[in-house]
Design a protein around this motif. Structure first.
Motif, mmCIF file in Angstrom:
data_model
loop_
_atom_site.group_PDB
_atom_site.id
_atom_site.type_symbol
_atom_site.label_atom_id
_atom_site.label_comp_id
_atom_site.label_asym_id
_atom_site.label_seq_id
_atom_site.Cartn_x
_atom_site.Cartn_y
_atom_site.Cartn_z
ATOM 1 N N THR A 80 -11.447 -2.546 2.243
ATOM 2 C CA THR A 80 -11.092 -1.369 3.034
ATOM 3 C C THR A 80 -10.233 -1.825 4.199
ATOM 4 O O THR A 80 -10.583 -2.772 4.899
ATOM 5 C CB THR A 80 -12.361 -0.672 3.574
ATOM 6 O OG1 THR A 80 -13.205 -0.322 2.483
ATOM 7 C CG2 THR A 80 -12.004 0.566 4.369
ATOM 8 N N VAL A 81 -9.103 -1.167 4.385
ATOM 9 C CA VAL A 81 -8.205 -1.490 5.494
ATOM 10 C C VAL A 81 -8.234 -0.330 6.477
ATOM 11 O O VAL A 81 -8.010 0.817 6.107
ATOM 12 C CB VAL A 81 -6.757 -1.724 4.998
ATOM 13 C CG1 VAL A 81 -5.849 -2.079 6.169
ATOM 14 C CG2 VAL A 81 -6.721 -2.799 3.932
ATOM 15 N N ARG A 82 -8.531 -0.631 7.719
ATOM 16 C CA ARG A 82 -8.518 0.366 8.791
ATOM 17 C C ARG A 82 -7.392 -0.005 9.746
ATOM 18 O O ARG A 82 -7.127 -1.181 9.954
ATOM 19 C CB ARG A 82 -9.840 0.361 9.549
ATOM 20 C CG ARG A 82 -11.027 0.700 8.718
ATOM 21 C CD ARG A 82 -12.288 0.653 9.569
ATOM 22 N NE ARG A 82 -13.447 0.930 8.796
ATOM 23 C CZ ARG A 82 -13.861 2.139 8.425
ATOM 24 N NH1 ARG A 82 -13.162 3.185 8.785
ATOM 25 N NH2 ARG A 82 -14.931 2.312 7.710
ATOM 26 N N PRO A 137 -1.463 -3.157 -4.657
ATOM 27 C CA PRO A 137 -1.259 -3.880 -3.411
ATOM 28 C C PRO A 137 -1.641 -5.351 -3.560
ATOM 29 O O PRO A 137 -2.399 -5.729 -4.440
ATOM 30 C CB PRO A 137 -2.172 -3.173 -2.416
ATOM 31 C CG PRO A 137 -3.027 -2.270 -3.193
ATOM 32 C CD PRO A 137 -2.482 -2.146 -4.562
ATOM 33 N N THR A 138 -1.099 -6.169 -2.675
ATOM 34 C CA THR A 138 -1.357 -7.598 -2.687
ATOM 35 C C THR A 138 -2.111 -7.989 -1.430
ATOM 36 O O THR A 138 -1.684 -7.673 -0.323
ATOM 37 C CB THR A 138 -0.025 -8.377 -2.736
ATOM 38 O OG1 THR A 138 0.694 -7.968 -3.896
ATOM 39 C CG2 THR A 138 -0.256 -9.863 -2.777
ATOM 40 N N LEU A 139 -3.225 -8.686 -1.605
ATOM 41 C CA LEU A 139 -3.996 -9.223 -0.494
ATOM 42 C C LEU A 139 -3.667 -10.706 -0.380
ATOM 43 O O LEU A 139 -3.856 -11.461 -1.324
ATOM 44 C CB LEU A 139 -5.496 -9.023 -0.730
ATOM 45 C CG LEU A 139 -6.423 -9.536 0.372
ATOM 46 C CD1 LEU A 139 -6.234 -8.708 1.633
ATOM 47 C CD2 LEU A 139 -7.867 -9.481 -0.093
ATOM 48 N N ILE A 188 0.856 -1.185 0.000
ATOM 49 C CA ILE A 188 0.000 0.000 0.000
ATOM 50 C C ILE A 188 0.890 1.232 0.000
ATOM 51 O O ILE A 188 1.772 1.368 0.842
ATOM 52 C CB ILE A 188 -0.924 0.025 1.228
ATOM 53 C CG1 ILE A 188 -1.842 -1.198 1.209
ATOM 54 C CG2 ILE A 188 -1.733 1.308 1.272
ATOM 55 C CD1 ILE A 188 -2.673 -1.349 2.451
ATOM 56 N N GLU A 189 0.695 2.108 -0.960
ATOM 57 C CA GLU A 189 1.473 3.336 -1.062
ATOM 58 C C GLU A 189 0.547 4.531 -1.222
ATOM 59 O O GLU A 189 -0.543 4.415 -1.767
ATOM 60 C CB GLU A 189 2.408 3.286 -2.274
ATOM 61 C CG GLU A 189 3.461 2.215 -2.221
ATOM 62 C CD GLU A 189 4.309 2.179 -3.494
ATOM 63 O OE1 GLU A 189 4.148 3.081 -4.346
ATOM 64 O OE2 GLU A 189 5.094 1.243 -3.620
ATOM 65 N N PHE A 190 1.010 5.663 -0.751
ATOM 66 C CA PHE A 190 0.308 6.921 -0.942
ATOM 67 C C PHE A 190 1.220 7.820 -1.753
ATOM 68 O O PHE A 190 2.183 8.364 -1.238
ATOM 69 C CB PHE A 190 -0.046 7.559 0.405
ATOM 70 C CG PHE A 190 -0.953 6.693 1.230
ATOM 71 C CD1 PHE A 190 -2.313 6.662 0.989
ATOM 72 C CD2 PHE A 190 -0.446 5.885 2.236
ATOM 73 C CE1 PHE A 190 -3.156 5.854 1.733
ATOM 74 C CE2 PHE A 190 -1.269 5.083 2.995
ATOM 75 C CZ PHE A 190 -2.633 5.070 2.733
ATOM 76 N N ASN A 191 0.944 7.938 -3.042
ATOM 77 C CA ASN A 191 1.807 8.670 -3.949
ATOM 78 C C ASN A 191 0.943 9.546 -4.840
ATOM 79 O O ASN A 191 -0.013 9.073 -5.443
ATOM 80 C CB ASN A 191 2.628 7.682 -4.792
ATOM 81 C CG ASN A 191 3.692 8.371 -5.603
ATOM 82 O OD1 ASN A 191 3.791 9.585 -5.618
ATOM 83 N ND2 ASN A 191 4.490 7.575 -6.286
ATOM 84 N N ALA A 192 1.270 10.818 -4.932
ATOM 85 C CA ALA A 192 0.481 11.739 -5.735
ATOM 86 C C ALA A 192 0.946 11.798 -7.184
ATOM 87 O O ALA A 192 0.297 12.419 -8.022
ATOM 88 C CB ALA A 192 0.528 13.139 -5.129
#
Length: 130
Positions: free
Chosen positions: A106-108, A77-79, A66-70
């Motif tokens: 959804t991941v919290r 991502p891999t589940l 999981i990445e946050f990239n603008a």
């Protein structure tokens, strides 16, 4: 939320990080967590009114990448679900891997101290990472 940020910035959190997974499959939402020390069900309150307490069942599940990239393309991502062919498929009524394509997960993330201890809601927003 500021309390959560202050706690995370300490050297000792005083509580373990908990990941909660919500799998939207058709008209159904399933709730899982990867397990804690006692592998019991845990409870966490929704962020939307009427602030319903959701029960998360222990299940060997993990999401990585999981990445946050603008900038640039989005990541993939891999589940990872243990024993997906037998246990997971049976729990969901005999689905296959292909049935999960296009569904929403959804991941919290929160700290164990912010989980609900009862099934009655507090009427306030849950404390979790954005």
């Amino acid at each position: 939320m500021t309390d959560l940020i202050e706690v995370v910035q300490k050297h000792d959190l005083g509580s373990e990080l908990v990941s909660l997974f919500e799998l939207n499959f058709g008209d159904t939402t399933l709730y899982f967590h990867p397990g804690l020390d006692d592998d019991s069900n845990i409870y966490f309150e929704d962020a939307a009114y009427p602030f319903t307490i959701r029960e998360y069942e222990p299940f060997p599940i993990e999401m990585t990448g999981i990445e946050f990239n603008a900038e640039g393309s989005t990541n993939r991502p891999t589940l990872t679900v243990a024993n997906v062919v037998n246990t997971f498929s049976d729990a969901l009524g005999g689905i296959t891997n292909d049935d999960l394509i296009g569904e929403t997960v959804t991941v919290r993330q929160t700290l164990k101290t912010h989980l609900s201890v009862t099934t009655s809601g507090t009427g306030s927003l849950p404390i979790e990472f954005p």
